[in-house]
Design a protein around this motif. Structure first.
Motif, PDB file in Angstrom:
ATOM      1  N   CYS A  12       7.314  -6.561   0.138  1.00 18.57           N
ATOM      2  CA  CYS A  12       6.372  -5.569   0.670  1.00 18.57           C
ATOM      3  C   CYS A  12       5.199  -6.248   1.375  1.00 18.57           C
ATOM      4  O   CYS A  12       4.769  -5.811   2.451  1.00 18.57           O
ATOM      5  CB  CYS A  12       5.852  -4.674  -0.453  1.00 18.57           C
ATOM      6  N   ALA A  13       4.666  -7.312   0.782  1.00 15.00           N
ATOM      7  CA  ALA A  13       3.544  -8.027   1.385  1.00 15.00           C
ATOM      8  C   ALA A  13       3.942  -8.636   2.726  1.00 15.00           C
ATOM      9  O   ALA A  13       3.198  -8.543   3.717  1.00 15.00           O
ATOM     10  CB  ALA A  13       3.044  -9.112   0.438  1.00 15.00           C
ATOM     11  N   LEU A  14       5.109  -9.263   2.785  1.00 12.75           N
ATOM     12  CA  LEU A  14       5.577  -9.856   4.032  1.00 12.75           C
ATOM     13  C   LEU A  14       5.913  -8.772   5.053  1.00 12.75           C
ATOM     14  O   LEU A  14       5.697  -8.950   6.260  1.00 12.75           O
ATOM     15  CB  LEU A  14       6.797 -10.734   3.772  1.00 12.75           C
ATOM     16  N   GLY A  15       6.427  -7.637   4.573  1.00 17.32           N
ATOM     17  CA  GLY A  15       6.696  -6.516   5.468  1.00 17.32           C
ATOM     18  C   GLY A  15       5.409  -5.976   6.077  1.00 17.32           C
ATOM     19  O   GLY A  15       5.362  -5.627   7.263  1.00 17.32           O
ATOM     20  N   ALA A  16       4.341  -5.907   5.267  1.00 15.54           N
ATOM     21  CA  ALA A  16       3.044  -5.461   5.776  1.00 15.54           C
ATOM     22  C   ALA A  16       2.524  -6.422   6.840  1.00 15.54           C
ATOM     23  O   ALA A  16       2.012  -5.994   7.886  1.00 15.54           O
ATOM     24  CB  ALA A  16       2.036  -5.352   4.625  1.00 15.54           C
ATOM     25  N   ALA A  17       2.657  -7.726   6.596  1.00 17.75           N
ATOM     26  CA  ALA A  17       2.225  -8.720   7.572  1.00 17.75           C
ATOM     27  C   ALA A  17       3.013  -8.580   8.874  1.00 17.75           C
ATOM     28  O   ALA A  17       2.452  -8.687   9.970  1.00 17.75           O
ATOM     29  CB  ALA A  17       2.400 -10.131   7.001  1.00 17.75           C
ATOM     30  N   LEU A  18       4.312  -8.340   8.761  1.00 19.94           N
ATOM     31  CA  LEU A  18       5.147  -8.154   9.943  1.00 19.94           C
ATOM     32  C   LEU A  18       4.713  -6.927  10.732  1.00 19.94           C
ATOM     33  O   LEU A  18       4.624  -6.959  11.967  1.00 19.94           O
ATOM     34  CB  LEU A  18       6.616  -8.021   9.514  1.00 19.94           C
ATOM     35  N   CYS A  19       4.419  -5.839  10.029  1.00 19.29           N
ATOM     36  CA  CYS A  19       3.964  -4.616  10.689  1.00 19.29           C
ATOM     37  C   CYS A  19       2.627  -4.825  11.389  1.00 19.29           C
ATOM     38  O   CYS A  19       2.458  -4.466  12.562  1.00 19.29           O
ATOM     39  CB  CYS A  19       3.847  -3.486   9.670  1.00 19.29           C
ATOM     40  N   PHE A  20       1.644  -5.406  10.675  1.00 20.80           N
ATOM     41  CA  PHE A  20       0.314  -5.601  11.251  1.00 20.80           C
ATOM     42  C   PHE A  20       0.356  -6.552  12.451  1.00 20.80           C
ATOM     43  O   PHE A  20      -0.280  -6.314  13.475  1.00 20.80           O
ATOM     44  CB  PHE A  20      -0.652  -6.144  10.191  1.00 20.80           C
ATOM     45  N   GLY A  21       1.106  -7.643  12.309  1.00 22.46           N
ATOM     46  CA  GLY A  21       1.169  -8.619  13.385  1.00 22.46           C
ATOM     47  C   GLY A  21       1.832  -8.072  14.632  1.00 22.46           C
ATOM     48  O   GLY A  21       1.365  -8.302  15.759  1.00 22.46           O
ATOM     49  N   THR A  22       2.915  -7.322  14.469  1.00 19.73           N
ATOM     50  CA  THR A  22       3.607  -6.733  15.616  1.00 19.73           C
ATOM     51  C   THR A  22       2.777  -5.623  16.243  1.00 19.73           C
ATOM     52  O   THR A  22       2.725  -5.491  17.475  1.00 19.73           O
ATOM     53  CB  THR A  22       4.974  -6.173  15.174  1.00 19.73           C
ATOM     54  N   ALA A  23       2.086  -4.833  15.405  1.00 25.58           N
ATOM     55  CA  ALA A  23       1.240  -3.758  15.916  1.00 25.58           C
ATOM     56  C   ALA A  23       0.151  -4.304  16.831  1.00 25.58           C
ATOM     57  O   ALA A  23      -0.178  -3.692  17.861  1.00 25.58           O
ATOM     58  CB  ALA A  23       0.621  -2.988  14.752  1.00 25.58           C
TER      59      ALA A  23
END
Length: 282
Positions: free
Chosen positions: A7-18
């Motif tokens: 979940c933490a890595l998924g959040a980082a992926l979402c924020f970075g791509t956004a």
């Protein structure tokens, strides 16, 4: 443990791509006239900007799930790694050229997160002292005060202080999530941590926006990374019972330091670089 880290890595992926998608939308919307409000309205017509907002929302939900599953220090380091995601995605979509040092920093961030994944234990089971919720609310007000002081400065000092304040605000959010026991309306409305989360998050966005608009992106982002990782990690360990796996405390400390250091090396990606297109894009 695995669920929380994913979940933490998924959040980082979402924020970075956004970040990259919103930068692309802002670039496409910047051709017209008008002020900031007109620019925002044009950006909202861009599918990339809306997709970025959606990813931010998903990332926030994943962040909450991670904070309820693994120690704050692991989540903070993972969220700082969103800068590595932004760098890699910007290199692909915005054709931003990364230096060898920056590619190395991406690898360093990944190595640090790997060490944290191996060493992190489960979420602490302590609720902290009763005064901690009020302390977080006070800290959220302190972020606003820090913003008022930082806004009067100029140059790098302004960007650093506002960025640091934004980091503290995001850190308040991280801790406040752990201090919210129930999600019923009554429990939320009577919990000071709820107001700390809302005030701290809102203040953090305001301070970071101001820092990025009128100061050095690199300086502001570096301050934010420091503010949102070290303080919340300490609160989690000292008051909330966050621990590592037996005998792996040294690996967790090393992984945390390595991941944050790598993120600081990528601080210029706190706001995805906007590269002028060489040809008109449809």
């Amino acid at each position: 443990m695995l669920f929380g880290m994913v979940c933490a890595l998924g959040a980082a992926l979402c924020f970075g791509t956004a970040t990259v998608l919103q930068a692309m939308a802002a670039r496409a919307a910047g051709a017209g006239g008008g002020g900031d409000a007109a620019l925002l309205l044009r950006a909202l017509r861009q599918w990339r900007y809306l997709a970025g907002l959606a990813l931010d929302g998903v990332g926030f939900l994943l962040q909450i799930a991670a904070l309820r599953s693994i120690p704050i220090y692991a989540v903070g380091a993972a969220l700082a790694s969103s800068l590595a995601v932004t760098a890699v995605v910007a290199a692909r979509l915005l054709r931003v050229r990364l230096s060898r040092v920056e590619w190395g920093a991406v690898g360093v961030v990944c190595a640090g997160l790997g060490m944290l994944a191996l060493a992190s234990g489960t979420e602490g089971d302590k609720g902290g002292p009763a005064t901690l919720k009020y302390a977080m609310l006070g800290a959220a007000f302190g972020v606003l005060l820090l913003g008022a002081v930082g806004g009067r400065l100029a140059g790098r000092g302004r960007a650093l202080l506002l960025g640091l304040g934004a980091g503290f605000g995001f850190g308040v959010v991280e801790v406040a999530v752990r201090l919210i026991d129930g999600v019923s309306p009554g429990a939320l409305l009577t919990n000071p941590a709820t107001y700390a989360l809302l005030l701290g998050g809102g203040a953090a966005f305001l301070l970071l926006t101001s820092a990025l608009q009128r100061g050095s992106v690199t300086t502001a982002t570096a301050g934010m990374v420091i503010g949102e990782t070290i303080g919340p990690a300490a609160v989690g360990v000292v008051w909330l019972g966050d621990r590592t796996r037996e005998g792996l405390t040294w690996l967790a400390i090393l992984g945390f330091a390595v991941a944050v250091t790598g993120a600081l090396a990528l601080a210029r990606f706190g706001e995805a670089p906007v590269v002028e297109p060489t040809a008109r894009q449809g």
